[in-house]
Design a protein around this motif. Structure first.
Motif, PDB file in Angstrom:
ATOM      1  N   TYR A 788       0.967  -1.328   0.027  1.00 50.71           N
ATOM      2  CA  TYR A 788       0.161  -0.006  -0.160  1.00 50.71           C
ATOM      3  C   TYR A 788       0.900   1.184  -0.135  1.00 50.71           C
ATOM      4  O   TYR A 788       0.561   2.234  -0.738  1.00 50.71           O
ATOM      5  N   LYS A 922      -3.986   6.729  -6.966  1.00 54.02           N
ATOM      6  CA  LYS A 922      -3.911   6.910  -5.874  1.00 54.02           C
ATOM      7  C   LYS A 922      -3.226   8.283  -5.375  1.00 54.02           C
ATOM      8  O   LYS A 922      -3.673   8.762  -4.377  1.00 54.02           O
ATOM      9  N   ARG A 925      -5.208  11.549  -4.748  1.00 52.63           N
ATOM     10  CA  ARG A 925      -6.271  11.390  -3.443  1.00 52.63           C
ATOM     11  C   ARG A 925      -5.570  12.033  -2.337  1.00 52.63           C
ATOM     12  O   ARG A 925      -4.332  11.568  -1.810  1.00 52.63           O
ATOM     13  N   TYR A 928      -5.092   9.473   0.480  1.00 48.66           N
ATOM     14  CA  TYR A 928      -4.012   8.436   0.309  1.00 48.66           C
ATOM     15  C   TYR A 928      -2.913   9.163   0.781  1.00 48.66           C
ATOM     16  O   TYR A 928      -2.182   8.467   1.546  1.00 48.66           O
ATOM     17  N   SER A 957      -8.964  -3.988   3.227  1.00 49.88           N
ATOM     18  CA  SER A 957      -8.000  -3.252   2.595  1.00 49.88           C
ATOM     19  C   SER A 957      -7.728  -1.956   3.341  1.00 49.88           C
ATOM     20  O   SER A 957      -8.451  -1.317   3.819  1.00 49.88           O
ATOM     21  N   TRP A 958      -6.467  -1.405   3.071  1.00 44.90           N
ATOM     22  CA  TRP A 958      -6.147  -0.060   3.401  1.00 44.90           C
ATOM     23  C   TRP A 958      -6.747   0.828   2.747  1.00 44.90           C
ATOM     24  O   TRP A 958      -7.125   2.062   3.434  1.00 44.90           O
ATOM     25  N   GLU A 959      -7.286   0.449   1.473  1.00 49.07           N
ATOM     26  CA  GLU A 959      -8.171   1.844   1.006  1.00 49.07           C
ATOM     27  C   GLU A 959      -9.501   1.704   1.626  1.00 49.07           C
ATOM     28  O   GLU A 959      -9.990   3.017   1.711  1.00 49.07           O
ATOM     29  N   GLU A 960     -10.075   0.926   2.111  1.00 52.50           N
ATOM     30  CA  GLU A 960     -11.256   1.002   2.855  1.00 52.50           C
ATOM     31  C   GLU A 960     -10.868   1.872   4.301  1.00 52.50           C
ATOM     32  O   GLU A 960     -11.912   2.740   4.531  1.00 52.50           O
ATOM     33  N   GLU A 962      -8.619   4.248   4.435  1.00 55.15           N
ATOM     34  CA  GLU A 962      -8.251   5.568   4.029  1.00 55.15           C
ATOM     35  C   GLU A 962      -9.568   6.266   3.735  1.00 55.15           C
ATOM     36  O   GLU A 962      -9.726   7.246   4.160  1.00 55.15           O
ATOM     37  N   MET A 963     -10.377   5.671   2.934  1.00 54.96           N
ATOM     38  CA  MET A 963     -11.709   6.460   2.636  1.00 54.96           C
ATOM     39  C   MET A 963     -12.794   6.679   3.688  1.00 54.96           C
ATOM     40  O   MET A 963     -13.335   7.714   3.662  1.00 54.96           O
TER      41      MET A 963
END
Length: 976
Positions: A788, A922, A925, A928, A957-960, A962-963
């Motif tokens: 990530y 990413k 963002r 991010y 996930s780290w994206e989850e 993050e958002m």
């Protein structure tokens, strides 16, 4: 032909089935298998008949399952089925795996003993010699006089509790069947089970060391349980009561477990005392006095931070395998606890508990005036005293006993090991009557020492002799095994100091043990005398709050002594802060109206055995500083030689170094920078959080947005590019024994080069650092963190070329406070009506309509922000860094406050990347960027995130993450 009545000899199948592995003992083979994945164990089971037997042992699958499991666990009838269920196998595979194969010709004493322990019945295992004193209800005076120094069983304390009749398995199953309780087991993961599932497991399991409920948050999930009992009058004094919510260490547990379950040998955390009341079943207890290590137990004490770890057999294994080896004189104090009885375990006592049948109990740890100094001693930095408290004088080298028990300081030991090497003291009782003392490191080096015959005394004055006087909690690492954080510990002592003036003599003794408070008071008095400040009052003699440096609140001023990270770190901290204040005055920034005025600053040091003070405004290099070997010492002609750019280079150099190494490497441990500022009126936001109205908090968000805008608009000091290049070239090519990765910064503007290099260094060993922090950071996400985080941090800058061909960055390079948290924001009372007539930040205390903003009952009608304090962590870099503590600590993730803050900020956190052809993705963002900074942060920011958003502990996930946390940043329109 062989006679049919004559049995054929059964051939031992082990040699052929294991091949070259036959020389390895069975216990080691089983231990190796525990480190494999369930899929690999399944494959290995197909290799041979003996390996099939090893790979189908339930204890193995229990271990594999608990390493994988997290969250709510449902037992599937066997540990193998439960573990495979976590692997999501195909349905047809699950159905086909129902019958085990059986083989003759193999016998394993190790497996047999383990099987025996798993099926042992303990109906006749009680011990009734009454070595532990039994008494009916006693008065407080009797208890203090006769019972406080050793374990005792008290009856009658729970006779009036509703729990005495209602805490049975059947009744709890009816009331709390769908409630999830935390499970105790040997795993770093947090596991819980619904009570109905746990009861189902408990009724069918045959585990040597069964899971048992050991839930310190039962009052949150099953509040009715708190109403079923009350703390006995004998234990009402609990000095941890001054801490609220999450600041208070875990202290009460409901305990439910089947036969064979229990707690292996341990000393209660922080040397607290405990009471344990049994409501159902029988428990067998064994206890040893402080300093006497039980047979079969190994005590590890980390020399760096004093972290204590215990290696011990399970309680059942100890009673079956070790207890019979003990001579009568070596046996522990024992008893069998019956329903309705309360056992009291004093501070420092070793104890081991075995449930003889299904039991239900409640227990609480407490700090009172009897054990307060021992708790403070356990919080003190260093390792010798912690080893001595638990293992007696066996924890010491023989030569260190000379001179009445005084120990050499940490600097007297060979510290040439790599920084990440963990050097430990190990004390082990190997077999009956033979005790060995080892000093070992992770390289396997070991030295034996003969145990000392000197008398051990569990007396605070005796134990305090083994403190390392050169260590303090402002400079040295905090033990990860401590029951609370070092900031929370300081806050606890200060709250006791202010709230319990009648106990100040005792509290001062504890603060001297934990904080070295006497040393800091001595320095403070020198500063006060030099600057002719008023005589200190009793309330002003203890450092306040939970900051990183000793801070003293006086009548009209605040004195801060810089000590965090050692002298070199401190001198850059003060130098940068003074440069910042000078800049504020020079550019006449409106921010200066909301920052305390500087009254004085200087350097305090010891010369020829006496203290000397030299005033210093941050300009030039004082002689006392010049004599120190500071690696990054700037040219003397620079106006602020220890200003922000020098500090940034120091931060880069120290990004991989341990705190203890930084604090001792410069050899200037008797020099202390300090600053005196004007004291702010009002209260910290941390004290007011729960009392503020919604409007007050929204105004706070607006205030922070406006002042952060003022901060980030300040011009950065001129940057000496040639100086940076020279210093980076002098950096050592090796980092912890490994060649430093080359960071390509050829396209990076010079002022951003240190920023990028520091991020790259912080990424090294990132997985290990997050793993050490542990819960509540999900292990599944830790495993994915490297993919990530970017490999090339230059991409975060989105560099482009302007019309002149010069490289430019799509981020403003800004001053950063780095630590705007709830204890660094001050608020003053004001009249509520004034809020509607002007900006919150410009509204002062009113004198009409109310008295200084208080109503006729003396309560504040409204509050407005007045000051931001503590600029010792100033930095320069990406302004997104300042958003992190504000959103996570002050707003606690409240999106409405975050929006209000951004609406008032109105500055670009990044210029539009797409207009420079960044390619999006990413890196475009803002969320991010913020998430990467959280992961790489020096402090455990991720722990705060997963404590605030508990639902993210199951994130895929780290994206989850993050958002959820930072998604609002992507909607921010404050672009240039």
């Amino acid at each position: 032909m062989q006679n049919s009545d004559q049995a054929l000899p059964v051939k031992d199948r082990r040699p052929d089935a294991l091949g070259d592995l036959k020389i390895i003992p069975d216990e080691i083979i089983c231990s190796i298998l525990e480190h494999l994945t369930p899929r690999d164990v399944g494959r290995l089971a197909c290799v041979s008949s003996v390996m099939y037997i090893f790979c189908n042992e339930e204890p193995l699958w229990m271990s594999l399952c608990l390493k994988k499991a997290s969250g709510v666990l449902q037992y599937k009838g066997s540990w193998k089925k439960t573990a495979l269920h976590l692997e999501d196998p195909p349905i047809e595979y699950d159905e086909s795996c129902t019958r085990l194969l059986h083989f003759d010709g193999f016998y394993s004493p190790f497996l047999y003993r383990r099987y025996y322990r798993c099926h042992t019945v303990l109906d006749g295992f009680s011990f009734d010699s009454q070595l532990v004193k039994r008494k009916k209800i006693v008065t407080r005076e009797e208890f203090d006089r006769e019972c406080a120094e050793e374990p005792i069983l008290l009856s009658g304390l729970a006779d009036t509790w509703p729990a005495r009749n209602t805490w049975t398995i059947d009744q709890l199953l009816t009331r709390y069947g769908d409630t999830a309780f935390r499970i105790s087991q040997r795993s770093v993961r947090s596991i819980s089970m619904k009570f109905k599932d746990y009861v189902a497991y408990m009724n069918v399991q045959h585990d040597e060391d069964p899971l048992y409920i050991f839930d310190y948050k039962f009052g949150e999930n099953a509040q009715g349980l708190l109403e079923d009992y009350r703390v006995p009058d004998l234990f009402q004094e609990d000095l941890f009561n001054v801490l609220d919510g999450d600041m208070r260490p875990s202290y009460r547990w409901v305990i439910i477990g089947p036969q064979r379950s229990g707690a292996s040998w341990h000393v209660d955390p922080a040397l607290t005392s405990a009471w344990n009341t049994l409501l159902c079943g029988r428990k067998r207890w064994a206890l040893y006095p402080p300093g006497r290590v039980p047979l079969g137990v190994t005590v590890h004490v980390n020399e760096d931070d004093g972290d204590v770890n215990i290696e011990t057999p399970s309680s059942l294994e100890w009673w079956l395998d070790f207890y019979p080896l003990l001579a009568d004189d070596d046996k522990p104090i024992e008893c069998t606890q019956l329903p309705g009885e309360t056992i009291v375990v004093p501070s420092g006592w070793w104890h081991c508990i075995l449930n003889l049948e299904t039991t239900i109990a409640v227990t609480q740890n407490f700090v009172d005036s009897k054990n307060f100094e021992f708790v403070c001693l356990d919080f003190a930095p260093g390792y010798r005293h912690k080893g001595v408290c638990r293992a007696g004088l066996l924890a010491l080298e023989e030569e260190s006993l000379e001179g009445g028990g005084k120990n050499t300081s940490a600097g007297d030991h060979d510290m040439s090991y790599p920084d990440l090497t963990r050097k430990e003291k190990r004390v082990r009782v190997n077999r009956c009557g033979e005790i060995q003392n080892h000093e070992e490191d992770t390289n396997g080096v070991s030295k034996n020492y003969n145990s000392s015959k000197q008398d051990f005394s569990y007396d605070i004055n005796f134990l305090a002799k083994f403190l390392d006087e050169d260590r303090d909690h402002y400079n040295f690492p905090w033990s990860s095994g401590n029951c609370t954080g070092k900031r929370e510990m300081r806050e606890w002592l200060y709250k006791l100091w202010v709230g319990k003036p009648e106990m100040r003599e005792l509290i001062w003794k504890g603060a001297c043990l934990a904080l070295n408070a006497g040393k800091w008071l001595e320095l403070l008095e020198e500063i006060c005398n030099f600057h002719k400040l008023p005589t200190l009052t009793a309330e002003e003699k203890l450092p306040v709050g939970n900051g990183s440096n000793p801070v003293y609140l006086m009548a009209d001023c605040v004195v801060k002594i810089f000590v965090e990270g050692g002298f070199e770190s401190s001198i850059y901290g003060l130098g940068t802060e003074l440069e910042f204040y000078s800049l504020l005055a020079k550019v006449n920034s409106p921010l200066k109206n909301y920052i305390p005025d500087v009254l004085a600053s200087g350097i305090l040091y010891v010369e020829n055995g006496s203290y000397t003070i030299v005033p210093w405004d941050g300009k030039g290099v004082l002689d006392v500083i010049g004599k120190c070997n500071l690696t990054l010492l700037n040219c003397k002609q620079e106006e602020f030689p220890f200003g922000i750019w020098s500090k940034k280079q120091f931060e880069y150099r120290s990004a991989w170094m341990s705190v203890s190494k930084l604090s001792t490497s410069d050899g200037c441990n008797r020099i202390w920078p300090y600053i005196i500022t004007k004291r702010c009126k009002g209260k910290m936001f941390a004290q007011l959080r729960d009392a503020l109205s919604g409007e007050d908090v929204l105004n706070l968000a607006s205030f922070l947005g406006e002042q952060l805008r003022n901060l980030h608009l300040l011009p950065c000091p001129p940057f000496n590019e040639s100086s940076l290049s020279d210093k980076l070239k002098t950096e050592p090519p090796f980092n912890n024994g490994f060649v430093e990765d080359v960071v390509d910064t050829s396209s990076v503007p010079a002022e951003w080069e240190i920023f990028i290099r520091t991020l790259a260094r912080k990424k090294k060993n990132l997985v290990n650092r997050l793993t050490a922090w542990g819960h509540p950071i999900p292990k599944a996400l830790i495993d994915k963190v490297d993919e990530y985080i970017p490999d090339d941090f230059v991409k975060l800058l989105d560099i482009y070329q302007d019309e002149n061909g010069l490289n430019k960055v799509c981020k403003p390079c800004s001053w950063i406070h780095s630590d705007i948290m709830d204890d660094n924001v001050y608020m003053e009372p004001c009249c509520a009506s004034s809020r509607s007539n002007g900006n919150a930040a410009d509204t002062g205390p009113m004198v009409n309509g109310s008295i200084n903003g208080y109503d006729e009952f003396g309560e504040a009608k409204s509050w407005h922000c007045s000051h931001i304090i503590d600029f010792s962590n100033l930095s320069i870099g990406d302004p997104i860094y300042d958003v992190i503590p504000i959103h996570l600590d002050i707003f606690r993730g409240d999106s409405s406050l975050f929006k209000q803050f951004l609406e008032s900020y109105k500055l670009p956190l990044v210029r539009r990347m797409q207009q420079h052809g960044s390619g999006g993705g990413k890196f475009s963002r803002l969320s991010y960027h913020a998430m990467c900074y959280c992961i790489l942060h020096d402090d455990n920011v991720l722990g705060t995130i997963f404590s605030t958003w508990k639902e993210l502990r199951t994130a895929k996930s780290w994206e989850e993450v993050e958002m959820t946390v930072w998604g609002e940043l992507n909607n921010y329109k404050g672009y240039a």
